[in-house]
Design an enzyme around this catalytic site. Structure first.
Site, PDB file in Angstrom:
ATOM      1  N   SER A  72       1.033  -1.091   0.053  1.00 39.25           N
ATOM      2  CA  SER A  72       0.082   0.091   0.135  1.00 39.25           C
ATOM      3  C   SER A  72       0.918   1.060  -0.070  1.00 39.25           C
ATOM      4  O   SER A  72       1.952   1.116   0.254  1.00 39.25           O
ATOM      5  CB  SER A  72      -0.910  -0.034   1.231  1.00 39.25           C
ATOM      6  OG  SER A  72      -1.877  -1.109   1.306  1.00 39.25           O
TER       7      SER A  72
HETATM    8  N1  SAM Z   1       0.144  -4.609   3.803  1.00 40.52           N
HETATM    9  C1  SAM Z   1       0.616  -5.284   3.009  1.00 40.52           C
HETATM   10  C2  SAM Z   1       2.124  -4.872   2.842  1.00 40.52           C
HETATM   11  O1  SAM Z   1       2.709  -4.100   3.510  1.00 40.52           O
HETATM   12  O2  SAM Z   1       2.805  -5.245   1.942  1.00 40.52           O
HETATM   13  C3  SAM Z   1      -0.006  -5.134   1.638  1.00 40.52           C
HETATM   14  C4  SAM Z   1      -1.138  -6.014   1.505  1.00 40.52           C
HETATM   15  S1  SAM Z   1      -2.005  -6.329  -0.031  1.00 40.52           S
HETATM   16  C5  SAM Z   1      -2.722  -4.510  -0.225  1.00 40.52           C
HETATM   17  C6  SAM Z   1      -3.334  -7.113   0.217  1.00 40.52           C
HETATM   18  C7  SAM Z   1      -2.958  -8.502   0.715  1.00 40.52           C
HETATM   19  O3  SAM Z   1      -3.967  -9.529   1.192  1.00 40.52           O
HETATM   20  C8  SAM Z   1      -2.564  -9.294  -0.773  1.00 40.52           C
HETATM   21  O4  SAM Z   1      -1.272  -9.655  -0.338  1.00 40.52           O
HETATM   22  C9  SAM Z   1      -3.405 -10.383  -0.779  1.00 40.52           C
HETATM   23  O5  SAM Z   1      -3.066 -11.655  -1.394  1.00 40.52           O
HETATM   24  C10 SAM Z   1      -3.804 -10.557   0.619  1.00 40.52           C
HETATM   25  N2  SAM Z   1      -5.471 -11.275   0.873  1.00 40.52           N
HETATM   26  C11 SAM Z   1      -6.319 -11.159   0.068  1.00 40.52           C
HETATM   27  N3  SAM Z   1      -7.421 -11.847   0.846  1.00 40.52           N
HETATM   28  C12 SAM Z   1      -6.592 -12.450   1.741  1.00 40.52           C
HETATM   29  C13 SAM Z   1      -7.394 -13.356   2.732  1.00 40.52           C
HETATM   30  N4  SAM Z   1      -8.536 -13.951   2.540  1.00 40.52           N
HETATM   31  N5  SAM Z   1      -6.390 -13.807   3.594  1.00 40.52           N
HETATM   32  C14 SAM Z   1      -5.224 -13.672   3.673  1.00 40.52           C
HETATM   33  N6  SAM Z   1      -4.503 -12.664   2.936  1.00 40.52           N
HETATM   34  C15 SAM Z   1      -5.504 -12.212   1.828  1.00 40.52           C
END
Ligand code: SAM
Length: 234
Positions: A72
């Protein structure tokens, strides 16, 4: 936790201090502990290597991390972090660990973090990076975190880094009293709002922190799997 100086550089530090003052503090994030955490964590380590790494890492925008996912925008990570008002004693559940950057920021601000990621390759990479930079109070787990992790509850704070269609009530039930849940709610390709919920003796309080744009939460309490599974590894 101690970030090793041999994986950082004066160039990166300069860019990071500028990122904190021009992108984060200038937009109203005030908690000094939060600003200091953003000055300390080498964000460039959490991006895939490639051309213009430093420019990408400290830019005022989200960046790709592979598997169709993003790290993000620095300001959004800071806004969500500050909203939790961490004192250093908290246990946190993070859903959507992605690159591990948010987890590294949390590691300087709370006692323990469990972070869940549904892409195996991202979970593995985030765990390895956190280990390499010396984070000892966080663990990355692989799987669907959309229903939280009841076996380790309660949590003082839960952060969801992907947009959910509605508030998963199971997450609210995993909070301590005075615990906080922050997450984007909205449409996969449409309007999304960043919401903060606080569990009080009188009930759940809700605060709207504004418009955001996140990748979807995929899973039992999220959106369904996309038809094209090309970039999915689970
Ligand atoms: N905060 C993170 C960082 O510092 O890099 C970025 C997160 S990214 C915007 C959102 C993440 O949520 C993705 O890596 C995606 O694969 C994960 N995601 C989506 N659905 C999910 C779920 N049900 N359980 C765990 N992770 C999930």
């Amino acid at each position: 936790m101690n970030f090793l100086t041999n994986i950082d550089s004066p160039e990166a530090q300069t860019l990071r201090y500028r990122m904190v003052s021009e992108q984060i503090a200038a937009r109203g994030v005030r908690e000094e502990r939060v600003l200091e955490a953003f000055r300390r964590v080498p964000r460039h380590l959490f991006l895939p290597s490639g051309p213009f790494l430093m420019e990408r890492a400290y830019a005022d925008s989200a960046q790709g991390i592979g598997s169709g996912q993003t790290i993000s925008q620095p300001y959004v990570v800071a806004l969500m972090t500050e909203a939790l008002h961490l004192q250093g004693t908290e246990t946190i559940l993070e859903i959507g660990a992605g690159s591990g950057y948010q987890t590294a920021i949390f590691s300087l601000l709370c006692k323990r973090i469990i972070a869940i990621e549904r892409h195996a390759n991202l979970a593995e990479r985030a765990g390895r990076l956190l280990n390499e930079v010396g984070v000892t109070n966080a663990e990355i787990r692989f799987g669907d975190g959309s229903n939280g992790l009841p076996s380790e509850a309660p949590y003082d704070a839960i952060l969801v880094a992907a947009v959910a269609p509605e508030v998963p009530t199971t997450l609210l039930s995993q909070l301590t009293l005075q615990g906080r849940l922050i997450l984007p709610i909205g449409e996969e390709h449409g309007p999304q709002r960043l919401l903060l919920f606080t569990k009080t003796p009188e009930g759940i309080q809700r605060q709207d922190l504004g418009h955001v744009a996140f990748v979807p939460l995929i899973g039992a309490s999220g959106f369904g799997l996309p038809a094209d599974l090309g970039d999915m590894d689970i």
